[in-house]
Design an enzyme around this catalytic site. Structure first.
Site: not given
Length: 302
Positions: A69, A71, A129, A191, A216, A264
């Site tokens: 998180a 942000g 977002c 995402n 992951g 990622g």
């Protein structure tokens, strides 16, 4: 063997990219990875003004992955244009800039600034977002909001626009169709998946934000399923991501219908992960006598 792939008119030397938020803007990984060998560097999200991010702790390990998180902490478009773009221009790789914002106007401001920079090959729009004008629902969780922001960005963008879809929806194909109808040139997915961890000893949340985005290897089956469904639902190209750790993982996404892949969370575990994924794709192609990587796109046997 031919590794080139084309997305929205942009030719990438191979289908391996970095997933936004896991690779900085390339500078942090340049001593571990030859950036010239990447199909593209996808930057961390960039906003119109600096964002401080969320309170700490912001990362927690979970089975098969991690929660974060952060942000979308970032220094803002001014620093990005002065520091990160000149750095990336030194390398023979495509630059894809991830854009974030809290209102449609925020996004448009960044998109217009990036339109001044010819070195930027494509824009990836982070619609996970929260839209502050609509009660903080994410742009990517409502088809009408997604259509609106996509069409507005397309009106101002000089580069092709790739919308990054959130998996935290009932039907990923509804979102994909909305983005396509609004003029998106490509899609990237998935995402992170919203998750939570509680420390049973302290009885406190492991992350200050309470919830975080899970990434992951554990999310890969969900990501592959969503890429497959989306590829069947739309005609625009897809960049697939979610739990890719090796070449075979990447090939699985290609077979499901992705034209390229992004690595990622594995970058945190193994800084050379992107190179190993690329070499793994090459090994697979040699093993199965595949001459052109595009032969694999959507080639799963029904």
């Amino acid at each position: 063997m031919k590794l080139e792939t084309v997305i929205a008119g942009v030719t990438f030397q191979n289908p391996v990219m970095t997933a936004s938020g896991t690779f900085g803007s390339g500078m942090e990984y340049s001593e571990f990875v030859d950036l010239n060998r990447l199909g593209a560097v996808v930057t961390k999200g960039v906003a119109n003004v600096p964002w401080p991010g969320n309170p700490t702790p912001r990362v927690a390990e979970v089975y098969g992955g991690m929660l974060n998180a952060i942000g979308l902490q970032n220094p803002g478009i001014d620093v990005f244009m002065q520091r990160d773009i000149p750095f990336l221009k030194q390398y023979d790789t495509k630059i894809i800039v991830n854009v974030c914002g809290k209102t449609v106007e925020d996004y448009v401001e960044v998109v217009e600034r990036l339109g001044e920079e010819s070195a930027v090959a494509m824009l990836e729009i982070n619609v996970s977002c929260p839209n502050v004008k609509e009660g903080a629902i994410a742009f990517g969780q409502n088809a009408d909001a997604l259509y609106h922001i996509t069409s507005e960005i397309k009106r101002h963008a000089k580069q092709p626009v790739m919308m990054k879809l959130s998996p935290n929806v009932t039907d990923i194909t509804e979102m994909a169709k909305a983005a396509e109808a609004a003029g998106a040139d490509a899609l990237s997915l998935i995402n992170t998946i919203t998750g939570m961890k509680i420390d049973v000893h302290s009885r406190k949340f492991a992350i200050a934000n309470k919830t975080g985005g899970m990434s992951g290897p554990a999310i890969k089956p969900i990501a592959v399923r969503m890429v497959y469904q989306t590829a069947k639902a739309v005609k625009i190209p897809i960049v697939g991501m979610g739990g890719i750790a090796n070449g075979e993982d990447a090939v699985e996404f290609l077979l499901a219908g992705a034209s390229a892949v992004s690595v990622g969370a594995m970058n945190f575990v193994n800084p050379s992960a992107t190179m190993e994924v690329l070499e793994g794709i090459e090994s697979y192609m040699k093993q199965y006598h595949v001459e052109n990587v595009t032969e694999l796109i959507g080639a799963v046997k029904e």
